[in-house]
Design a protein around this motif. Sequence first.
Motif, PDB file in Angstrom:
ATOM      1  N   LEU A   1       5.017   3.890   3.210  1.00  0.00           N
ATOM      2  CA  LEU A   1       4.100   4.385   2.186  1.00  0.00           C
ATOM      3  C   LEU A   1       2.945   3.441   1.906  1.00  0.00           C
ATOM      4  N   LYS A   2       3.081   2.168   2.258  1.00  0.00           N
ATOM      5  CA  LYS A   2       2.027   1.189   1.983  1.00  0.00           C
ATOM      6  C   LYS A   2       0.773   1.519   2.794  1.00  0.00           C
ATOM      7  N   PRO A   3      -0.417   1.357   2.209  1.00  0.00           N
ATOM      8  CA  PRO A   3      -1.658   1.627   2.952  1.00  0.00           C
ATOM      9  C   PRO A   3      -1.769   0.780   4.211  1.00  0.00           C
ATOM     10  N   ALA A   4      -2.464   1.311   5.199  1.00  0.00           N
ATOM     11  CA  ALA A   4      -2.627   0.592   6.462  1.00  0.00           C
ATOM     12  C   ALA A   4      -3.392  -0.712   6.263  1.00  0.00           C
ATOM     13  N   SER A   5      -4.275  -0.745   5.269  1.00  0.00           N
ATOM     14  CA  SER A   5      -5.036  -1.966   4.998  1.00  0.00           C
ATOM     15  C   SER A   5      -4.151  -3.098   4.507  1.00  0.00           C
ATOM     16  N   GLU A   6      -2.959  -2.759   4.013  1.00  0.00           N
ATOM     17  CA  GLU A   6      -2.013  -3.773   3.541  1.00  0.00           C
ATOM     18  C   GLU A   6      -0.863  -3.986   4.521  1.00  0.00           C
ATOM     19  N   GLY A   7      -1.025  -3.495   5.738  1.00  0.00           N
ATOM     20  CA  GLY A   7      -0.006  -3.687   6.759  1.00  0.00           C
ATOM     21  C   GLY A   7       1.042  -2.598   6.839  1.00  0.00           C
ATOM     22  N   GLY A   8       0.887  -1.521   6.074  1.00  0.00           N
ATOM     23  CA  GLY A   8       1.841  -0.419   6.110  1.00  0.00           C
ATOM     24  C   GLY A   8       1.388   0.691   7.045  1.00  0.00           C
ATOM     25  N   GLN A   9       2.042   1.832   6.918  1.00  0.00           N
ATOM     26  CA  GLN A   9       1.730   2.979   7.782  1.00  0.00           C
ATOM     27  C   GLN A   9       0.824   4.003   7.100  1.00  0.00           C
ATOM     28  N   GLY A  10       0.591   3.872   5.818  1.00  0.00           N
ATOM     29  CA  GLY A  10      -0.349   4.744   5.124  1.00  0.00           C
ATOM     30  C   GLY A  10       0.125   6.169   4.906  1.00  0.00           C
ATOM     31  N   PHE A  11       1.431   6.377   4.807  1.00  0.00           N
ATOM     32  CA  PHE A  11       1.944   7.742   4.662  1.00  0.00           C
ATOM     33  C   PHE A  11       1.651   8.340   3.292  1.00  0.00           C
ATOM     34  N   LEU A  12       1.398   7.525   2.292  1.00  0.00           N
ATOM     35  CA  LEU A  12       1.101   8.071   0.968  1.00  0.00           C
ATOM     36  C   LEU A  12      -0.191   8.879   1.005  1.00  0.00           C
ATOM     37  N   GLY A  13      -1.203   8.339   1.677  1.00  0.00           N
ATOM     38  CA  GLY A  13      -2.447   9.089   1.839  1.00  0.00           C
ATOM     39  C   GLY A  13      -2.259  10.328   2.695  1.00  0.00           C
ATOM     40  N   MET A  14      -1.411  10.223   3.719  1.00  0.00           N
ATOM     41  CA  MET A  14      -1.139  11.390   4.568  1.00  0.00           C
ATOM     42  C   MET A  14      -0.412  12.476   3.792  1.00  0.00           C
ATOM     43  N   LEU A  15       0.494  12.062   2.897  1.00  0.00           N
ATOM     44  CA  LEU A  15       1.175  13.041   2.052  1.00  0.00           C
ATOM     45  C   LEU A  15       0.175  13.814   1.193  1.00  0.00           C
TER      46      LEU A  15
ATOM     47  N   ALA B   1      12.409   6.617   8.312  1.00  0.00           N
ATOM     48  CA  ALA B   1      11.904   6.716   6.937  1.00  0.00           C
ATOM     49  C   ALA B   1      10.713   7.670   6.872  1.00  0.00           C
ATOM     50  N   GLY B   2       9.842   7.607   7.874  1.00  0.00           N
ATOM     51  CA  GLY B   2       8.723   8.542   7.928  1.00  0.00           C
ATOM     52  C   GLY B   2       9.188   9.974   8.101  1.00  0.00           C
ATOM     53  N   SER B   3      10.248  10.176   8.878  1.00  0.00           N
ATOM     54  CA  SER B   3      10.800  11.520   9.068  1.00  0.00           C
ATOM     55  C   SER B   3      11.379  12.063   7.766  1.00  0.00           C
ATOM     56  N   VAL B   4      12.042  11.206   7.002  1.00  0.00           N
ATOM     57  CA  VAL B   4      12.583  11.625   5.711  1.00  0.00           C
ATOM     58  C   VAL B   4      11.451  11.997   4.763  1.00  0.00           C
ATOM     59  N   VAL B   5      10.402  11.186   4.743  1.00  0.00           N
ATOM     60  CA  VAL B   5       9.249  11.472   3.885  1.00  0.00           C
ATOM     61  C   VAL B   5       8.627  12.816   4.244  1.00  0.00           C
ATOM     62  N   LEU B   6       8.594  13.158   5.528  1.00  0.00           N
ATOM     63  CA  LEU B   6       8.058  14.447   5.956  1.00  0.00           C
ATOM     64  C   LEU B   6       8.961  15.603   5.546  1.00  0.00           C
ATOM     65  N   THR B   7      10.275  15.386   5.555  1.00  0.00           N
ATOM     66  CA  THR B   7      11.232  16.466   5.343  1.00  0.00           C
ATOM     67  C   THR B   7      11.518  16.745   3.873  1.00  0.00           C
ATOM     68  N   ILE B   8      11.588  15.702   3.058  1.00  0.00           N
ATOM     69  CA  ILE B   8      12.040  15.841   1.666  1.00  0.00           C
ATOM     70  C   ILE B   8      11.232  16.851   0.852  1.00  0.00           C
ATOM     71  N   PRO B   9       9.884  16.870   0.901  1.00  0.00           N
ATOM     72  CA  PRO B   9       9.156  17.843   0.070  1.00  0.00           C
ATOM     73  C   PRO B   9       9.545  19.292   0.337  1.00  0.00           C
ATOM     74  N   VAL B  10       9.722  19.651   1.618  1.00  0.00           N
ATOM     75  CA  VAL B  10      10.099  21.021   1.943  1.00  0.00           C
ATOM     76  C   VAL B  10      11.516  21.323   1.451  1.00  0.00           C
ATOM     77  N   VAL B  11      12.423  20.363   1.611  1.00  0.00           N
ATOM     78  CA  VAL B  11      13.799  20.554   1.146  1.00  0.00           C
ATOM     79  C   VAL B  11      13.836  20.753  -0.365  1.00  0.00           C
ATOM     80  N   LEU B  12      13.090  19.936  -1.095  1.00  0.00           N
ATOM     81  CA  LEU B  12      13.060  20.060  -2.551  1.00  0.00           C
ATOM     82  C   LEU B  12      12.475  21.401  -2.983  1.00  0.00           C
ATOM     83  N   LEU B  13      11.412  21.838  -2.317  1.00  0.00           N
ATOM     84  CA  LEU B  13      10.825  23.133  -2.645  1.00  0.00           C
ATOM     85  C   LEU B  13      11.809  24.263  -2.365  1.00  0.00           C
TER      86      LEU B  13
END
Length: 294
Positions: A73-87, A263-275
């Motif tokens: 979830l950390k931004p790419a500028s801080e060394g993360g993968q930036g998934f928060l922005g992708m979400l 972890a990225g796969s879980v982040v992709l899956t959880i919103p649909v499961v919750l809905l």
Amino acid sequence: MTRASLMTRAQCEDRFFGMLRWVVIAFLAVITIAPFYYMLLLSVKPIDALLLDPGQLWVSVHDFTLATYRSVLKPASEGGQGFLGMLLNSALVALGTVLLTLAAAVPGAYAISRLKFFGSRHVSALFLAVYLFPATLLAVPLFVMFAKMGLSGSLVGLAIVYIAQTVPVSIYMLKNYFITIPFSIEEAAAIDGASRLQTVRRIILPLATPTLMATGLYVFMIAWNEFLFALLFLAADPGKWTVSLGLQQLANGIEVPKTVLMAGSVVLTIPVVLLFFAAERLLTEGLTSGADKG
């Protein structure tokens, strides 16, 4: 004696198929839940523990970590993968697609189910045929056309493509429910002085809430998980990537630990499961509505 044997046979069949039903349900539950459980398990493990014992089906308190999610979830500028922005990008595209698709599909489905015009009996099948047309054949022409319009690298252009994909099948799904609503309801509303638009807004749409929910969730899942057009339209601008595109790029990364990928796969899956669980009752009603008359 014959009657007793027939009753015994019927009871045996009921018991057999009753047991078979639960066996099938258990089998489907295992093959569905087990991969998700293992994915979730790997996402909270450090890479060292995974390499030492990749087949372990639990995680100890000592090994439990959420560092993988922070990295994802950390931004790419801080060394993360930036998934928060992708979400956020995926949510904007998916929700926009759902709202605009339903806005176009509701009047279209209502017109097909209520109005009489030339070809009305076959138009819904034509809508479904358009949906079944292979997306790969449309990818290059759509990219060229949208590039000339200046929409090839934007979330708006991507949402337009998704809307064009989902409107036909949404009309088909909604039409099957609208035709089950009795004409007498609309006739009573007309006698009371309601216009057709007021009847749709105050009577038809409230009655069709389960089907609208089912159709909206179906459209949301398509827009949330779609990869081909996201890659084609957004690959050149990482700041506009959706989660599915980001996950694929993450999977291709040689230096990315598999725990981070999970972890990225879980982040992709959880919103649909919750809905799905939040709208389970309405979804079930919407998918089964119209089955007796459609």
